[in-house]
Enzyme design. Structure first.
Site, PDB file in Angstrom:
ATOM      1  N   ARG B 197      15.087   9.555  13.759  1.00 27.86           N
ATOM      2  CA  ARG B 197      13.911   8.676  12.066  1.00 27.86           C
ATOM      3  C   ARG B 197      15.015   9.674  10.642  1.00 27.86           C
ATOM      4  O   ARG B 197      14.271   8.952  10.303  1.00 27.86           O
ATOM      5  CB  ARG B 197      13.214   9.320  12.182  1.00 27.86           C
ATOM      6  CG  ARG B 197      12.229   8.611  12.676  1.00 27.86           C
ATOM      7  CD  ARG B 197      10.963   8.773  13.540  1.00 27.86           C
ATOM      8  NE  ARG B 197      10.574  10.176  13.875  1.00 27.86           N
ATOM      9  CZ  ARG B 197       9.918  10.050  15.429  1.00 27.86           C
ATOM     10  NH1 ARG B 197       9.746   9.031  15.514  1.00 27.86           N
ATOM     11  NH2 ARG B 197       9.860  11.451  15.264  1.00 27.86           N
ATOM     12  N   ARG B 224       0.068  17.966 -11.918  1.00 27.60           N
ATOM     13  CA  ARG B 224       1.268  16.772 -11.649  1.00 27.60           C
ATOM     14  C   ARG B 224       0.173  15.468 -12.236  1.00 27.60           C
ATOM     15  O   ARG B 224       0.766  14.755 -11.549  1.00 27.60           O
ATOM     16  CB  ARG B 224      -0.141  16.563  -9.544  1.00 27.60           C
ATOM     17  CG  ARG B 224       0.042  17.599  -8.888  1.00 27.60           C
ATOM     18  CD  ARG B 224       1.942  17.668  -8.657  1.00 27.60           C
ATOM     19  NE  ARG B 224       2.936  18.744  -8.402  1.00 27.60           N
ATOM     20  CZ  ARG B 224       4.171  18.212  -7.783  1.00 27.60           C
ATOM     21  NH1 ARG B 224       5.243  17.727  -9.024  1.00 27.60           N
ATOM     22  NH2 ARG B 224       4.594  19.149  -7.042  1.00 27.60           N
TER      23      ARG B 224
END
Lengths: 253, 253, 253, 253
Positions: B197, B224
């Protein structure tokens, strides 16, 4: 920035391009000057190069994240209260040694080394992801957003031939070569770098600082030396523990 | 597992395949039964499917990580002391509502909703990496190690044509197609999936649970929703905040 | 164009998408009408579809290549002088059967079949390249320049799993998938298709007409059934020879 | 093999790695010795290196293709009858000048140069494919089957930046890099090289000899200097014609 107070103690290479460096932050809280050096040293990993003016950088970082101090200030800690909650970031009242000389400098340093360990690591993103699940540590990571790719070119973890065979090695190289080329093509097409990097595999190396107290390390090693942990992470944990055994044996539980 | 106590309140799609789900865990600590449902619901994200025997799973998870409880137990919290340190994981003495009926059930639920919010998210790894820097939250993430790729096939974030153009879209598709094919070839060559992966880009979607109290959310949104945050993360934070405004307005500060 | 005089006699599939078709051109030189049908049938392979107006096409082709007739006129031949030099293209004085009935039509057809064989093939470029080294044949090949990719999408020869293994199959698919995607990206960037096709591998299927007299076929089979010939070309030659043995045994020497 | 009789007259580079070389084969038919040099020179292109023992090679080539002489013998021709049908290959009775001194050597050479031109070319496969449709020429091409890739590594035509842009250049490089890597992986998996090469694009450079008489060249230039011809082929034809104009003007019609 020439470092006088913050020093690398030991280093091991791992998986070709990776590394495990043990650092000594025991002088970080001696004075304003050592604090600046500690915070700037940690923070500069974001930019992939030393700060030009450490003092200015540190001033700026004090109100960095929406008005809060950068997590780089967590790397200024005192051995007497080594937890993250008593770091300079979370306890702005924290006294420097100069202002609070309850111990000799030697005692203070000794205590710090017995209770806090600090690493600088170069590991692939997929390992960094697992490391950063441990919330008892302080971290600061290289940010590709603030780092020129020419200064820190993308590098990837290639697994060992003994494990994946010649064909496996070739497939990893093929993937990584192609990812770097497509990333470059996307940048040439004026795609934002931060989204273009979505094509780079999690085998991409990143760099990070990691500081923890005794309890954090005990939990970390209990979990990451366990056979259920992914092989690469176990190898890293073992390499970190080896350096601690040698240099800070009280933390290599 | 048919869920009776833990419920999805609202959902928004984002970037094609992503999603933002707001969940109600206010009943999680009513009784042993509701605790089992809460913990099993959260933990089963690791496996990409509901648990077959929730009770057994929860028993096993109590001594999962080197003898310590899984972080899924952090999702059992009481609105009266909503911090992560008072979750069932970190405070095993935490009483259920049944044993400690200081309030009516309605009051308890109301208080929970005013002080704790819980999301289930599907976002690319590069966004999940940024989210998980916030250490005030509890997390549980899909683990590809325990999830069959056929059940949760690898999917990637494709940026919008309006931003990157036809050529950009094509390059992302090229990278993602190739990464999936090489990943498959590595598996066919018996390379460990967890290392194979490493060739999949950080645009790969992952899924995670995220629970936080008022302070955690306040910090999160301050940082954020800030223009310095990467566009994708800002879009996500905005979508989360929108759902809170609608359903748990006290947390949408 | 409904074909009345030029007919497919037999067909074999080969390597998944390839084919070997044996055609009967014995009626090609009976009259002006049959000539038009023969030439238009052959020439239309260039465009990947039948001509809309066969007569007009054939008129245009008579002065196609720098004022010279297209090589499609080489497919009008007479069994009495079956060589390429006596085809309509190279001998414009060639009489039709109507004008020169020295034999019955049956005799003429029989003679043609005994001395000339015509195939339509779908083979990868690397095989077509070897075929076309044989200068005794007449050829007409699909031209991607004049053929819409949507009508004749790029297809590639995938080798057999029994020969190259699962890993080999996967690598070929990876290469071909990527080549098609990059080709498409180049077209989207307005790169000339004829140069963009330089990225497509020689495993790309092409289609071609191939006509030869007895001597041409004898040389061809002597060389291409030989064990030194590449396996794929030998398999093709064997498939062609099998069809001849069945339908035109005099040419299967 | 040190060449004494067969000489390169002139050379032009084209498209970066390609070249157009004009050669003088006027001495090829003077004697047995010059014939050996001519045939060996031409044939050795197949192997990507000069022959070790020219005489032995030439003997072997006389019965190469199913008992027939190699087409390298077509490069031994006499200026008095310059057609391919009177080359040594197709007319084994062809006398050397030594045995048939009807003219002075100077006359013979002069006549040869007036009637035959010989090129050695390095061009991509897609151009070579178009060249070799011209059946009036003699050809000999590099065979990757007999050539070590390390001696003649795969090289590809990259189009010009001025034509395809930075993005186009990047896409071609991406395709070619990947094709070479997958080709290498296939070889490492013991796939036959001749089938593994199916993944290499037709932009791959090949090398070939090409000899033709006046009529062949007249037809060739009429067709390939025509604006309908693909740009790359026109550029090549123009480069060839320029060299002829300078060195063998009678053939640059």
């Amino acid at each position: 920035m020439k470092m006088k107070h913050i020093k690398k103690i030991a280093e091991e290479g791992i998986w070709g391009s990776g590394y495990v460096q043990l650092w000594d932050f025991s002088h970080a809280n001696l004075s304003e000057e050592t604090r600046v050096e500690a915070v700037a040293t940690v923070a500069s990993i974001c930019y992939g190069r030393p700060a030009r003016d450490a003092k200015k950088l540190v001033e700026r970082l004090w109100t960095e994240s929406g008005g809060l101090p950068s997590s780089a200030f967590e790397f200024v800690r005192d051995g007497r209260s080594p937890g993250i909650e008593d770091s300079l970031r979370n306890n702005p009242q924290l006294a420097t040694y100069e202002n609070d000389p309850g111990e000799t400098k030697e005692e203070l340093v000794k205590r710090h080394r017995a209770s806090i360990a600090t690493f600088r690591l170069k590991v692939p993103i997929f390992v960094a992801r697992q490391i950063m699940r441990h919330r008892q540590f302080s971290y600061q990571e290289l940010s590709r957003r603030y780092t020129d790719d020419r200064r820190v070119p993308p590098e990837f973890l290639g697994p060992e031939k003994s494990e994946v065979g010649t064909a496996g090695i070739g497939l990893f190289q093929l993937a990584y070569t192609m990812e770097k080329q497509i990333y470059r093509l996307l940048l040439d097409s004026n795609v934002r770098a931060e989204i273009a990097r979505a094509v780079l595999g999690t085998g991409l190396y990143t760099e990070l600082w990691m500081m923890g107290d005794q309890e954090a390390w005990a939990n970390y090693f209990a979990l990451r030396l366990d056979p259920h942990t992914q092989k690469e992470h176990r190898e890293l944990a073992q390499a970190m523990r080896n350096l601690l055994e040698e240099c800070q044996p009280k933390l290599a539980i």
